[in-house]
Every structure is written in structure tokens, then in C-alpha cells.
Design a protein around this motif. Structure first.
Motif, PDB file in Angstrom:
ATOM      1  N   ALA A   6      70.721  44.433   6.624  1.00  0.00           N
ATOM      2  CA  ALA A   6      71.167  44.601   8.002  1.00  0.00           C
ATOM      3  C   ALA A   6      71.405  46.087   8.287  1.00  0.00           C
ATOM      4  O   ALA A   6      71.614  46.878   7.353  1.00  0.00           O
ATOM      5  N   PRO A   7      71.357  46.505   9.583  1.00  0.00           N
ATOM      6  CA  PRO A   7      71.691  47.897   9.918  1.00  0.00           C
ATOM      7  C   PRO A   7      73.053  48.272   9.359  1.00  0.00           C
ATOM      8  O   PRO A   7      73.825  47.406   8.949  1.00  0.00           O
ATOM      9  N   TYR A   8      73.380  49.531   9.385  1.00  0.00           N
ATOM     10  CA  TYR A   8      74.471  50.129   8.620  1.00  0.00           C
ATOM     11  C   TYR A   8      75.471  49.112   8.044  1.00  0.00           C
ATOM     12  O   TYR A   8      76.106  48.359   8.779  1.00  0.00           O
ATOM     13  N   GLY A   9      75.558  49.092   6.731  1.00  0.00           N
ATOM     14  CA  GLY A   9      76.490  48.206   6.048  1.00  0.00           C
ATOM     15  C   GLY A   9      75.825  47.080   5.287  1.00  0.00           C
ATOM     16  O   GLY A   9      76.474  46.396   4.489  1.00  0.00           O
ATOM     17  N   GLY A  10      74.527  46.870   5.517  1.00  0.00           N
ATOM     18  CA  GLY A  10      73.823  45.840   4.749  1.00  0.00           C
ATOM     19  C   GLY A  10      73.874  46.174   3.265  1.00  0.00           C
ATOM     20  O   GLY A  10      73.470  47.269   2.851  1.00  0.00           O
ATOM     21  N   LEU A  11      74.344  45.242   2.469  1.00  0.00           N
ATOM     22  CA  LEU A  11      74.625  45.521   1.049  1.00  0.00           C
ATOM     23  C   LEU A  11      73.995  44.480   0.140  1.00  0.00           C
ATOM     24  O   LEU A  11      74.139  43.276   0.366  1.00  0.00           O
ATOM     25  N   ASN A  12      73.282  44.948  -0.874  1.00  0.00           N
ATOM     26  CA  ASN A  12      72.942  44.095  -2.012  1.00  0.00           C
ATOM     27  C   ASN A  12      74.034  44.372  -3.045  1.00  0.00           C
ATOM     28  O   ASN A  12      74.037  45.418  -3.694  1.00  0.00           O
ATOM     29  N   PRO A  13      75.017  43.449  -3.169  1.00  0.00           N
ATOM     30  CA  PRO A  13      76.247  43.763  -3.904  1.00  0.00           C
ATOM     31  C   PRO A  13      76.012  44.108  -5.369  1.00  0.00           C
ATOM     32  O   PRO A  13      74.954  43.783  -5.935  1.00  0.00           O
ATOM     33  N   GLY A  27      66.761  36.744 -13.834  1.00  0.00           N
ATOM     34  CA  GLY A  27      68.160  36.328 -13.699  1.00  0.00           C
ATOM     35  C   GLY A  27      68.942  37.336 -12.880  1.00  0.00           C
ATOM     36  O   GLY A  27      68.548  38.503 -12.758  1.00  0.00           O
ATOM     37  N   VAL A  28      70.034  36.901 -12.293  1.00  0.00           N
ATOM     38  CA  VAL A  28      70.904  37.797 -11.542  1.00  0.00           C
ATOM     39  C   VAL A  28      72.344  37.335 -11.676  1.00  0.00           C
ATOM     40  O   VAL A  28      72.629  36.135 -11.618  1.00  0.00           O
ATOM     41  N   ILE A  29      73.239  38.272 -11.938  1.00  0.00           N
ATOM     42  CA  ILE A  29      74.672  37.996 -12.014  1.00  0.00           C
ATOM     43  C   ILE A  29      75.348  38.916 -11.004  1.00  0.00           C
ATOM     44  O   ILE A  29      75.423  40.128 -11.217  1.00  0.00           O
ATOM     45  N   THR A  30      75.789  38.351  -9.874  1.00  0.00           N
ATOM     46  CA  THR A  30      76.521  39.136  -8.878  1.00  0.00           C
ATOM     47  C   THR A  30      77.967  39.198  -9.331  1.00  0.00           C
ATOM     48  O   THR A  30      78.623  38.170  -9.487  1.00  0.00           O
ATOM     49  N   ILE A  31      78.470  40.412  -9.552  1.00  0.00           N
ATOM     50  CA  ILE A  31      79.735  40.599 -10.252  1.00  0.00           C
ATOM     51  C   ILE A  31      80.901  39.882  -9.574  1.00  0.00           C
ATOM     52  O   ILE A  31      81.624  39.107 -10.208  1.00  0.00           O
ATOM     53  N   ALA A  32      81.105  40.122  -8.280  1.00  0.00           N
ATOM     54  CA  ALA A  32      82.240  39.501  -7.582  1.00  0.00           C
ATOM     55  C   ALA A  32      82.133  37.982  -7.598  1.00  0.00           C
ATOM     56  O   ALA A  32      83.124  37.281  -7.836  1.00  0.00           O
ATOM     57  N   ASN A  33      80.915  37.459  -7.362  1.00  0.00           N
ATOM     58  CA  ASN A  33      80.724  36.009  -7.348  1.00  0.00           C
ATOM     59  C   ASN A  33      81.056  35.392  -8.706  1.00  0.00           C
ATOM     60  O   ASN A  33      81.708  34.348  -8.794  1.00  0.00           O
ATOM     61  N   ALA A  34      80.590  36.051  -9.774  1.00  0.00           N
ATOM     62  CA  ALA A  34      80.793  35.511 -11.115  1.00  0.00           C
ATOM     63  C   ALA A  34      82.259  35.562 -11.529  1.00  0.00           C
ATOM     64  O   ALA A  34      82.783  34.629 -12.140  1.00  0.00           O
TER      65      ALA A  34
END
Length: 227
Positions: free
Chosen positions: A105-112, A184-191
């Protein structure tokens, strides 16, 4: 003298076996391709996987369409990852490679902040301006960052925590290649805060040196999966 000789032989044997273990790796594929199938009744067991009979392989086994389509980024993190791995292209099985499209997304779009436990990632920006980075391992936890513009390329080493953040006022798009058919993917906050069942709050309170109320609040939130 005999004892010394025996100790020397034992030490040499341990070193030799360690060297063999260190150099062990998956063998190279012994066939042109190995199209993965779920129905083992119609499969041929090759290189440790059930594969379609190569004579029955067709173009659809190696094809995916749709990475040109923009994805919806109106979600809590402002990004969507579209993977194309062995789940989407069965012909990728044993080939050790995959690709993703990432819309921001415009400013602020994040792949955490996240990791790929089985792959190095090489990312190229097609549109927009991204602030990207990764953190080295616990030897120094050094943050390495760069601002990327269209045509720029950046590499995230296997297993390291990394992220991308859109700092431009327009949408951004990037493509990334990964050195695994299933990285594989481990999103830190989610995990950490969204595990099921939850991690004991006392563990996270001490690990993050936070007030327990903050930990329980974070565990109560809905953690969006952008993959």
C-alpha cells in the motif's frame, strides 16, 4: 606407546567422520524433473519423492498465470504476498527455486519482519520506493538497510529476519526469487504473540522485558497473515 597410537586412531576416525557429515548434502536430481503428485498410486518414487511419470508431464505442470495482477493491500499491514512455489507449480519439485510477488500500500505498506527458514531471497523493485533491511545473527544483531527504487535489487540471506517498508506516496510492487521450492515463512510477531495455543505470558514477559499486561494485550490481538 600403544595407548597413544589408539588415541590417535580414534581422534582421526572422529575427524574423518565429522568431515564426511559436514560435506553431506541433498543429491542433485537424477532426472530432468519430478512433477509432484498427491496420489501415490499413479506415482513413481524418484529421489525420495513421489513424482508423476515423466512421460505424462505436460506444460500445465510447469505453468502459473496471474503475477501481473495487482493484489488488494487494504489489510492491517498494508501488503500482500503472492507465492508461486511447489504448491502452485508442481513441476518446481526438486528444482530448489520459487518466486513471489509483493504488493505494498502507499506510504506505510509493510511486509513485516519475518524469516524464510529454507531460502535466501533476492528482491527486485518494479514500482515505488522501499526501505528494506535484515538483522544479522546473535553475534552482533547488526541491522543492514537500504532504500530501493525501481530496478534495484537486494538480497536477504537465508534464515535472517528481514522486512520491506513502503516509504513512497504511491503503491509499490516487488518480485522476489527464493532458493527453495518451499521456502517457508515465519512472521515474527504472528509466531510469538499469535501462536496457538498461546505461549505462557511469563515466558514472553521475561524474554521481551515487558509488563505482563502488555504481553497479554498483544496476545489478544488478531495477527494478520499477508502471505
Amino acid at each position: 606407546m600403544m595407548k597413544r597410537l589408539q588415541l590417535f586412531v580414534a581422534a582421526f576416525a572422529i575427524l574423518a567422520s565429522s568431515s564426511l557429515l559436514a560435506s553431506a548434502s541433498d543429491p542433485s536430481p537424477l532426472q530432468d524433473f519430478c512433477v509432484a503428485i498427491n496420489d501415490t498410486k499413479n506415482g513413481v518414487f524418484v529421489n525420495g519423492k513421489f513424482c508423476k511419470d515423466p512421460k505424462l508431464a505436460n506444460a500445465e505442470d510447469f505453468f502459473y498465470s496471474g503475477l501481473n495482477i495487482p493484489r488488494n493491500t487494504s489489510n492491517p499491514v498494508g501488503s500482500t504476498v503472492t507465492p508461486v512455489n511447489v504448491a502452485q507449480i508442481p513441476g518446481l519439485n526438486t528444482l530448489g527455486i520459487s518466486i513471489v510477488r509483493i504488493d505494498y500500500a502507499p506510504y506505510g505498506g509493510l511486509n513485516p519482519p519475518h524469516t524464510h527458514p529454507r531460502a535466501t531471497e533476492i528482491l527486485v523493485v518494479l514500482e515505488g520506493t522501499l526501505y528494506v533491511g535484515f538483522v544479522t545473527s546473535n553475534t552482533d544483531n547488526r541491522l543492514i538497510t537500504k532504500v530501493l527504487n525501481p530496478g534495484d535489487v537486494f538480497v536477504f540471506p537465508v534464515g535472517l529476519i528481514h522486512f520491506q517498508f513502503n516509504i513512497g506516496n504511491t503503491k509499490a510492487v516487488a518480485f522476489a526469487g527464493l532458493s527453495s521450492q518451499n521456502p517457508g515463512v515465519i512472521t515474527i510477531a504472528n509466531a510469538v504473540f499469535g501462536s496457538n495455543p498461546p505461549i505462557n505470558p511469563d515466558v514472553l514477559t521475561k524474554a521481551f522485558q515487558l509488563d505482563k499486561n502488555i504481553v497479554t494485550y498483544l496476545q489478544s490481538k488478531f495477527w494478520w497473515d499477508n502471505n
